[in-house]
Design a protein around this motif. Structure first.
Motif: not given
Length: 70
Positions: A15-19, A22-24
């Motif tokens: 999901c976007d939360g996972c993205v 990872v970005k953080r």
């Protein structure tokens, strides 16, 4: 400053939360200049300064966020 791009296949992003996680995790590393995460195919591209950070540190950050890197 020389920049390099590394690509990783990351398992477990759903999901976007996972993205965002990872970005953080990658953005917190000194020497990382940018990330591009493709949720659909599980690919993460990281632009970084190889004089300041290594590929193993990038992999460790992704694993630390709770995802598998292949």
């Amino acid at each position: 400053m020389s920049q390099t791009t590394a690509s990783f296949m990351v398992e477990g992003m759903t999901c976007d939360g996972c993205v965002s996680s990872v970005k953080r995790a990658l953005a917190a590393i000194d020497g990382v200049d940018g990330t591009d995460v493709n949720l659909a195919n599980g690919e993460v591209k990281v632009t970084y300064d190889p004089a300041r950070v290594g590929v193993s540190s990038l992999r460790d950050a992704i694993r630390g966020a709770g995802y598998e890197v292949s």
